[in-house]
Scaffold this motif. Structure first.
Motif, PDB file in Angstrom:
ATOM      1  N   ASP A 437       2.973  13.914  -1.353  1.00  0.00           N
ATOM      2  CA  ASP A 437       1.633  14.107  -1.100  1.00  0.00           C
ATOM      3  C   ASP A 437       1.265  15.620  -1.066  1.00  0.00           C
ATOM      4  O   ASP A 437       1.838  16.380  -0.304  1.00  0.00           O
ATOM      5  CB  ASP A 437       1.418  13.647   0.368  1.00  0.00           C
ATOM      6  N   CYS A 443      -8.796  17.388  -0.074  1.00  0.00           N
ATOM      7  CA  CYS A 443      -8.322  15.971   0.035  1.00  0.00           C
ATOM      8  C   CYS A 443      -6.759  16.237  -0.539  1.00  0.00           C
ATOM      9  O   CYS A 443      -6.446  17.329  -0.683  1.00  0.00           O
ATOM     10  CB  CYS A 443      -8.861  14.941  -1.007  1.00  0.00           C
ATOM     11  N   SER A 447      -1.058   9.606  -4.288  1.00  0.00           N
ATOM     12  CA  SER A 447      -1.128   8.170  -3.763  1.00  0.00           C
ATOM     13  C   SER A 447      -0.653   7.256  -5.084  1.00  0.00           C
ATOM     14  O   SER A 447       0.028   6.354  -5.000  1.00  0.00           O
ATOM     15  CB  SER A 447      -2.743   7.741  -3.475  1.00  0.00           C
ATOM     16  N   ASN A 448      -1.041   7.794  -6.283  1.00  0.00           N
ATOM     17  CA  ASN A 448      -0.442   7.078  -7.578  1.00  0.00           C
ATOM     18  C   ASN A 448       0.968   7.169  -7.724  1.00  0.00           C
ATOM     19  O   ASN A 448       1.727   6.533  -8.146  1.00  0.00           O
ATOM     20  CB  ASN A 448      -1.428   7.649  -8.825  1.00  0.00           C
ATOM     21  N   ASP A 451       2.728   4.739  -5.254  1.00  0.00           N
ATOM     22  CA  ASP A 451       2.496   3.606  -5.777  1.00  0.00           C
ATOM     23  C   ASP A 451       3.504   3.288  -6.838  1.00  0.00           C
ATOM     24  O   ASP A 451       4.166   2.180  -6.869  1.00  0.00           O
ATOM     25  CB  ASP A 451       1.075   3.453  -6.050  1.00  0.00           C
ATOM     26  N   ASP A 487       1.803   5.362   5.177  1.00  0.00           N
ATOM     27  CA  ASP A 487       1.075   5.711   4.266  1.00  0.00           C
ATOM     28  C   ASP A 487      -0.368   5.917   4.524  1.00  0.00           C
ATOM     29  O   ASP A 487      -0.828   4.878   4.994  1.00  0.00           O
ATOM     30  CB  ASP A 487       1.389   5.033   3.000  1.00  0.00           C
ATOM     31  N   ARG A 488      -0.871   6.950   4.035  1.00  0.00           N
ATOM     32  CA  ARG A 488      -2.564   6.940   4.255  1.00  0.00           C
ATOM     33  C   ARG A 488      -3.409   6.333   3.539  1.00  0.00           C
ATOM     34  O   ARG A 488      -4.383   5.582   4.114  1.00  0.00           O
ATOM     35  CB  ARG A 488      -2.968   8.397   4.110  1.00  0.00           C
ATOM     36  N   ASN A 489      -2.863   5.703   2.288  1.00  0.00           N
ATOM     37  CA  ASN A 489      -3.603   4.963   1.233  1.00  0.00           C
ATOM     38  C   ASN A 489      -3.154   3.596   1.411  1.00  0.00           C
ATOM     39  O   ASN A 489      -2.116   3.154   1.614  1.00  0.00           O
ATOM     40  CB  ASN A 489      -3.341   5.735  -0.267  1.00  0.00           C
ATOM     41  N   ASN A 491      -3.522   0.987  -0.303  1.00  0.00           N
ATOM     42  CA  ASN A 491      -3.043   0.733  -1.566  1.00  0.00           C
ATOM     43  C   ASN A 491      -1.701   0.715  -1.608  1.00  0.00           C
ATOM     44  O   ASN A 491      -0.943  -0.132  -2.129  1.00  0.00           O
ATOM     45  CB  ASN A 491      -3.688   1.196  -3.065  1.00  0.00           C
ATOM     46  N   CYS A 492      -1.182   1.887  -1.286  1.00  0.00           N
ATOM     47  CA  CYS A 492      -0.017   2.295  -1.181  1.00  0.00           C
ATOM     48  C   CYS A 492       0.906   1.506  -0.039  1.00  0.00           C
ATOM     49  O   CYS A 492       2.056   0.947  -0.215  1.00  0.00           O
ATOM     50  CB  CYS A 492       0.497   3.793  -1.169  1.00  0.00           C
TER      51      CYS A 492
END
Length: 1177
Positions: A437, A443, A447-448, A451, A487-489, A491-492
């Motif tokens: 991160d 920002c 995140s990708n 993932d 995780d903040r995201n 999707n993750c």
């Protein structure tokens, strides 16, 4: 409302309606078959008419688009539809318009069903090759209007090329008398391919070289400056990629070095177009596969049996696990070694560069290429490739390189090309990728990467035997759990959760896998608060994960760039402390105390918050074990906690000059939170100078709240109030449980003085500070505190400013009296008693009528809501302890005000008032005394309405609230609230409220006494609010609707009825108003009053004729229009002989013209309508 409707929240039949809606969305078949057949059959008649043809195409597309989600329903009908359209296309006599129109219909079908399915229906016999070639050769590639024709013909041509014959057999005689009379079929197809960028493979060597020469020439000559050039280059590259993918290696091997050299010269990897870089990588990897012999690497890792039952069984033996590389495979590998072309190194270099591309699709294609090419390399070279991929995981590389590296490792692992011996190097890098991160500006990126790291873990769990991953299971499990929970995201988190599930299924060695998979499933991790505050506590209950989770929070999240994550982290640490209190006290807390006075702002902010949360959690753990917090925390840590404020102050962050900076905006709430938690933890700081320093910080922050940015002001006030409350409760009380008089006088005087500050936020902070003081601080100061809050509200309400301060003052009044309690004969300076109860209720009832407005709208609603809540709380307290001091007048005034608020137009505040009204009505412990018409209210609002009645829905609320109009005590206030709703501008509220009101009025039409009482109440409201535009304008609009609906028809039988006379008199008082909306509403009422005969009608006509010469043109125009409709409706107002002339004059005159012209026309109307009507001067 029926009981079933009340319980379900929707009317009966709602489920059937929902089922019907669902059924209409699910189609059962192609129901437009006959309509489609008719539409296609009409094409020969309408093709010449462009408009009719376009309409037919559009209609056909609408029919087809219905089946986008269920295209398989078209399959039984595709054949006859296609045949009908092809009959027009194949007919040589078909004009071009019909020809192109038919292809538009074909394209519509192809778009919905998909070209791969639809193209199989196109004729593809030998006899179709020439006709299709002829048709496509006649097309103009630059004609944008017929692109559907060329698209479908190319699909058709690709199908005809699949015939299992040599296309040269279709050439026939190409020469006549030594002269070439026509081109071979293959060359014609190639020509079409070159023009149309067809991506189709050709396996004939005699044409392959020519096509490749043309392709390479096109690549080298393409500039790539325009979109046309880019599309052409993309088509050529895709054609080459398809050729090298499906062609024979022996045929293409000789051309591969030339193509590779040409691509290197073009430098497509530096192109700005992502699609060119992607197809470049795809072509490069196909070239690499061409250089290498197609084989399955003997050295690759093979897991062997993948039995789910074996994975889940605890009794499976190690014999079931197969080895990765056996001596036999090593021998075969040595035998299969061969020379690797030098070009392969270039290919791999391009693919490694592609892993770092800025576009995901390019990196993904490069990762697949790495996997494919590595699978054909010898073991040593493959290991070098793996090493090069691992070089992507350097913190000097960008997030793109990390993401590409993860994708490549996943591909290598999935294909068995990452040997277990490399896991010791790979797993630590993947653990870093799972927490990657990096902050970029406002920002972060990564995140990708996280993932993709989850994807790597999934590929490893599928690729390797459990015994190979056994040394890394705990490490991988902890990292995946940390990602899934922290995780903040979203999707993750969900990706990690799913990978945990699959890892448990495929490996069977995941510690506590079943419990964790159940708790942290895909949907549970969707809410980040639930992850941090609940799921983390459950998982930390397993010792394998406790310390790793805490360490991750301390190292990665306590200094996170997002303040919300830092706040959640501190709360999570508070919840995790009971799982490992000793570790928290001896290891984590000292580490945080060092960070709390460090240089980094975010780390310092998070550490200060965490120190307070952990200390308070340790206090609660100690309390459960009958110990003190000092037994868990070392004296050094206690001193460090006390000195945080002083050390931070020395940096100047807490000074007034830093209020505008970001540091002060973070540090002050953090220090306040620390003060609160240390006070709640009962730290031994009583009479310590640090208490004075803490109090000074709180007071200084209240005075300077206006200096901070608007986004943090509310958080500031909340942190200040909670800190002050805890600090006072713990350190300002002597041994006799009495307040320190000196501190008490100083604080209360200071906050009362703050109520007079010119700064809004200082007033808000001071008001809340007074409300949060503990009971012993309020004793003997109650009258002074209440007087200060009341005076501030009274003065500011008259001036129309400081609305937020009034809201906070109303809340504080309730908090103060709730803390002091009730004693009927007590002192008004200490408790709520018979001497001050009337004054307190009067203050709250006055606040409930606060309708202050500004550019933000009805901001007085904030005060009204606070007042309603305070009334409920104080009423219930008094009813419980001393109901005798509640007089019937007080209860009546309160219930009437609540009824008024429950009848108004704002949904949110109506619901708030309605719910309080019902709770006070139905409350049994205690029972609220002296509620007027309680029996009737209970019949109107049965107990089930507390849960079933949705006050936010106008369709439900007004059906009940209008029934209060029949109760004399509630009629005035209910009608006052209803008038604002019925005459308001919110359509749904006005519709349902007026509908319910007219339903009530229709029920009393025959009761002259009830109707008279209603009209008298209405006139009283009108008279009391003549100058109040908030009420008078919607009230006039409501009156106009009532007159239009003949509500007062029974009164028209009596000439000059007093109600009409009074209403006309009140309207006449508004004639000098400058409010256009109010005057227009009066016009509507005047036109409604014309139905009453006698002097009222004459006076109404006089008022209307005067308004025809009003100074505002819009008023003159509105009056003329309303008079025109009035005269058409009531044809007895004017003499029939002049009625037509009057109507013509009203409609033909430009009433927005100058007053001289308008006055002449108005006087003409006066002459026609009668000599008794007065005219304006």
């Amino acid at each position: 409302m029926d009981l079933s409707e009340a319980e379900t929240g929707c009317p009966e039949g709602g489920e059937e309606e929902a089922d019907a809606i669902i059924k209409t969305c699910v189609l059962g078949g192609f129901s437009e078959s006959s309509e489609t057949r008719t539409l296609i059959g009409s094409l020969p008649e309408i093709h010449e008419d462009d408009r009719a043809g376009e309409f037919a195409v559009q209609k056909f597309r609408v029919i087809m688009d219905r089946y986008q989600d269920q295209p398989h329903l078209l399959d039984p009908h595709l054949e006859w539809v296609t045949n009908m359209l092809l009959s027009f296309i194949r007919n040589e006599n078909s004009p071009p318009s019909l020809f192109h129109l038919s292809f538009q219909f074909l394209y519509g079908i192809c778009k919905v069903r998909g070209y791969k399915v639809f193209m199989q229906l196109l004729p593809h016999e030998v006899s179709d090759v020439h006709p299709v070639l002829e048709m496509i050769s006649r097309q103009d590639p630059k004609d944008l209007k017929t692109w559907e024709t060329r698209y479908m013909l190319l699909l058709w041509l690709s199908m005809t090329c699949l015939i299992p014959f040599d296309l040269s057999r279709l050439d026939g005689h190409l020469e006549s008398e030594g002269v070439r009379i026509k081109e071979p079929v293959m060359e014609r197809i190639l020509a079409v391919a070159k023009v149309s960028d067809v991506r189709h493979e050709h396996s004939y060597m005699k044409h392959l070289g020519c096509f490749l020469d043309w392709s390479l020439t096109s690549i080298s000559q393409s500039s790539g400056d325009s979109m046309i050039e880019i599309r052409k280059l993309d088509g050529v590259l895709q054609s080459l990629a398809t050729l090298f993918k499906h062609g024979k290696r022996d045929d293409f091997l000789q051309y591969a070095p030339i193509v590779l050299c040409n691509l290197e010269e073009k430098r497509l990897s530096e192109s700005s177009e992502a699609m060119l870089r992607k197809i470049h990588i795809k072509l490069i990897q196909r070239l690499g596969l061409t250089f290498l012999k197609p084989r399955l690497a003997a050295w690759r890792y093979e897991r062997g049996s993948r039995s789910l039952a074996a994975n889940l069984s605890v009794s499976h033996t190690a014999a079931a696990l197969t080895a990765a590389v056996t001596p036999e495979t090593e021998t075969r590998e040595q035998e299969e070694d061969y020379d690797i072309p030098e070009e392969v190194e270039t290919v791999i270099e391009h693919l490694l560069v592609g892993l770092k591309d800025k576009e995901t699709v390019v990196r993904w294609s490069a990762a697949k290429g790495i996997g494919r090419v590595t699978g054909r390399l010898p073991k040593e070279l493959a290991d070098d490739v793996v090493g090069s991929v691992l070089d992507c995981f350097s913190f000097q590389e960008t997030d793109n390189a990390w993401h590409g590296g993860c994708l490549a490792l996943a591909e290598l692992g999935r294909r068995g090309l990452l040997l277990p011996s490399r896991l010791t190097d790979v797993v630590p890098l993947i653990m870093k990728a799972l927490t990657y991160d990096e902050k970029r500006g406002a920002c972060s990126v990564g995140s990708n990467v996280r993932d993709a790291a989850c994807y790597v873990c999934w590929s490893f769990s599928r690729a390797y035997d459990p015994k190979e991953l056994q040394p890394f299971v705990t490490q991988i499990a902890s990292a995946l759990l940390i990602t899934a929970v922290f995780d903040r995201n979203i999707n993750c988190r969900r990706a990690a959760s799913v990978k945990i599930f699959y890892a448990f299924l495929h490996q069977g060695t995941f510690p506590h896998g079943i419990d964790i998979v159940t708790a942290a499933d895909y949907f549970a991790v969707g809410m980040i608060n639930n992850c941090y505050l609940n799921i983390s506590v459950f998982i930390a209950g397993f010792p394998e994960y406790t310390k790793s989770m805490v360490e991750h929070l301390i190292s990665r999240k306590i200094n996170h760039w997002d303040g919300a994550i830092r706040l959640l982290t501190t709360k999570a640490l508070h919840n995790l402390t009971p799982q490992a209190p000793d570790y928290m006290a001896t290891t984590v807390l000292p580490q945080l105390l060092t960070t709390a006075v460090g240089v980094d702002l975010h780390s310092r902010h998070g550490a200060i918050l965490a120190c307070g949360e952990i200390t308070y959690a340790l206090y609660k753990v100690a309390l459960e074990n009958n110990r003190t917090v000092m037994d868990l925390i070392s004296p050094e840590c206690v001193d460090a906690l006390k000195n945080i404020h002083n050390l931070v102050s020395e940096r100047g962050v807490l000074s007034n000059t830093c209020c505008l900076g970001f540091g002060g905006a973070l540090m002050r709430p953090a220090i306040c939170s620390l003060i609160e938690k240390l006070s709640l933890s009962k730290m031994p700081f009583k009479n310590d100078p640090i208490i004075t320093a803490w109090q000074s910080l709180i007071d200084d922050t209240i005075k300077n709240l206006h200096l901070f940015s608007s986004g943090v002001k509310e958080d500031f006030i909340v942190s200040i109030v909670t800190a002050l409350s805890a600090l006072s409760e713990e350190f300002y009380q002597d041994q006799e449980n009495q307040a320190d008089t000196q501190i008490q006088d100083a604080l209360i005087s200071q906050y009362l003085e703050g109520l007079k500050s010119p700064q809004l936020l200082t007033r808000c902070g001071s008001a809340r500070a007074l409300g949060c003081l503990p009971r012993f601080m309020i004793q003997s100061k109650l009258k002074q505190i209440f007087g200060g809050l009341e005076q501030m509200c009274t003065v500011s309400q008259k001036e129309g400013n400081f609305t937020e301060a009034r809201r906070d003052s109303v809340r504080s009044v309730a908090q103060v009296f709730l803390k002091t309690g009730v004693c009927p004969h007590g002192s008004p300076d200490s408790v709520l008693c018979s001497e001050n109860v009337v004054k307190v209720f009067g203050f709250l009832l006055c606040s409930i009528n606060d309708y202050t407005t500004d550019s933000r709208g009805d901001i007085g609603a904030w005060v009204r809501k606070a007042a309603m809540t305070s009334l409920q709380e104080i009423t219930l307290m008094v009813s419980s302890s001393a109901p005798e001091i509640l007089s019937p007048h007080l209860v009546k005034s309160m219930m009437c005000c609540l009824a008024q608020q429950a009848a108004e137009q704002n949904d949110h505040y109506r619901a708030h008032a309605g719910n309080i009204f019902l709770h006070l009505l139905h409350n049994t412990e205690p029972v609220v005394p002296h509620i007027p018409h309680k029996e009737e209210l209970l019949s109107i609002f049965p107990v089930e309405t507390i849960t079933s009645l949705n006050w936010n829905a106008p369709s439900q609320a007004f059906k009940y609230i209008t029934q209060l109009l029949g109760l004399p005590e509630y009629q005035y206030h209910t009608l006052l609230g209803l008038s604002v709703s019925v005459g308001g501008i919110t359509e749904s509220t006005a519709h349902h409220s007026s509908q319910s009101l007219f339903a009530f009025l229709n029920g009393i039409q025959k009761d002259i006494d009830a109707l008279t009482q209603f009209t008298q109440t209405l006139l009283r409201i009108f008279k009391n609010n003549l100058q109040n535009d908030r009420v008078s304008v919607p009230l006039l609009m409501m009156l106009s609707q009532m007159l239009a609906n003949n509500v007062f028809e029974i009164l028209t039988t009596q000439e000059n009825h007093q109600v009409c006379v009074d209403l006309l008199g009140l309207c006449k008082e508004l004639r000098k108003s400058r409010n256009v909306a109010k005057i227009r509403a009066c016009i509507y009422v005047y036109c409604g009053l014309i139905q009453f005969e006698g002097d009222v009608r004459k006076k109404v006509l006089s008022q209307l004729l005067m308004l025809l010469c009003h100074a505002f043109p819009i008023i003159r125009k509105t009056t003329s229009g309303e008079m025109y409709e009035m005269l058409l409706t009531y044809n007895d107002v004017a003499d029939p002989d002049v009625l037509e002339d009057v109507l013509n004059l009203l409609s033909d005159t430009q009433w927005e013209s100058d007053l001289a012209t308008v006055r002449e026309r108005r006087n003409q109307l006066c002459d026609w309508l009668g000599p008794n009507i007065a005219t304006a001067p």
